[in-house]
Scaffold this active site. Sequence first.
Site: not given
Length: 488
Positions: A176, A237, A301
Amino acid sequence: MIPLPKQMREFKKCFWMTSRVLYQRNADLPEKLFRFLVADLDAYYHNLISDGFLDDDNTMSVRFKLAPFTKKVPPDYYFLKVDNLAIQIQAESQNGLIHAVQTLKQHLYKAYHYVHDEFDEPGDLPCLEIRDWPSYPWRGLHLDVSRHFFDFKFVQRYLDWMARSKLNKFHWHLSDDQGWRLESRKFPRLHEIGAWRKDADGSVYGGYYTRRQVKAVLDHAALRGIEVIPEIDIPGHAMAILAAYPDLACVPRDFEVLKVWGISEDILCAGKDGVIAWLKELFSEVAELFPGQYVHLGGDEAPKQRWQACPHCQKRIKDEGLADEEALQGWLVKTLAKHLRNLGKTVIGWDEILNGQPGQDPIVMAWRGDGIDAARRAHDNGNRYILCPYTKLYFDARNNEYETVGTDQIILWGDVLGFRFSDYTFGRQQLLLGAQANVWTEHLADRADLKEKVANRLRPLAEILWNGEPVEDVWEFWDRWRDLNFTL
Ligand SMILES: [Zn+2]
């Protein structure tokens, strides 16, 4: 017992537990698994009777049998019978035997710690017959080791908790923005640079798993009937990846492994051929290290500002005849899914991947909101899907209003018991594989915090994942919970 077996008959008779146990197996049961099951049961059993007051000439016989049943049975079905002469365990799959042993351990614990009526003594094991199987093939627990790192020994304990609850899929969130956690032979800067972040006070935080440690985790999982699903989150990410290999961005610069939580606008470029080739090599290495069926490539995202301004990304959109940047992400997912399919793998992505028409290959994890819209979209598109909705199964939520650690959400263990699979089925039921709880660690800095979040809700999770239905009678469940060993 938790989860409650599908079919159970109890008898008035009891099996007298002695300190001697004779274990037997049929020839088809592999030696390694047999030794593990015996050690698991034996350690448990002898811990229970360690005061040694039970000792006579009787010998308890426990017979393991890995063999087909005469009738057709569901996957991972097991049969467990305790009579006054022996304990019999039979299953067609190794996982069935593993689950049966967990059930037997719960039965032993209760028998030893609770006296059933005035005629019983601790040590009388009530006779029973159980036929049991899981309602869904996917019963998962996730762990984010990027935001906070938990070493491989702890991950093995985490797998032990899962095994006791008959969960069978461990989703390992290995990368991440805040850290890359896997030793890479092909791209060593990933663990040399990407695994470490500088905190505000100048201290360095991080860590990663060596290939040897990963293999130790995989071995540990395999013996417990758990498949490990590695997640490498792309194209968003990915700041830890970009810190190690800045050329993978649309516009390279000096990136840092992030020390704050949130969503980064910098993501991997999907336009440059070099990035696609790099990702294929990376996923080949991951696919080779992890023997399971699935590889998770994130997809959540990923803001599209960089792609909108990038000539490489815009050229790819034009050359491939794509509608927009969302479709470009769909193209990326499709390209990597095809690559991984050729390596014998199935890809999984978060539900945002549906925005880009990724085809029917990827399995979708429905996480946003209550997950119902995402599940319906996956279903209508013909994708298989797994439920892990934010408002229901995010275990980084607080357990109650008094807890200070965790996200703003409160999810009570009773809420978990009320989880309804029927809210997520729309016709083709076989597309719904099951569910999992996600454990993100932005707010969970150490083992104690993490344990508190998981321990409270793991048994309710086990119940609903195994039996596929909400529990209406919470007090009946509480009675069963009280009969178990509470420690994880
Ligand atoms: Zn680009």
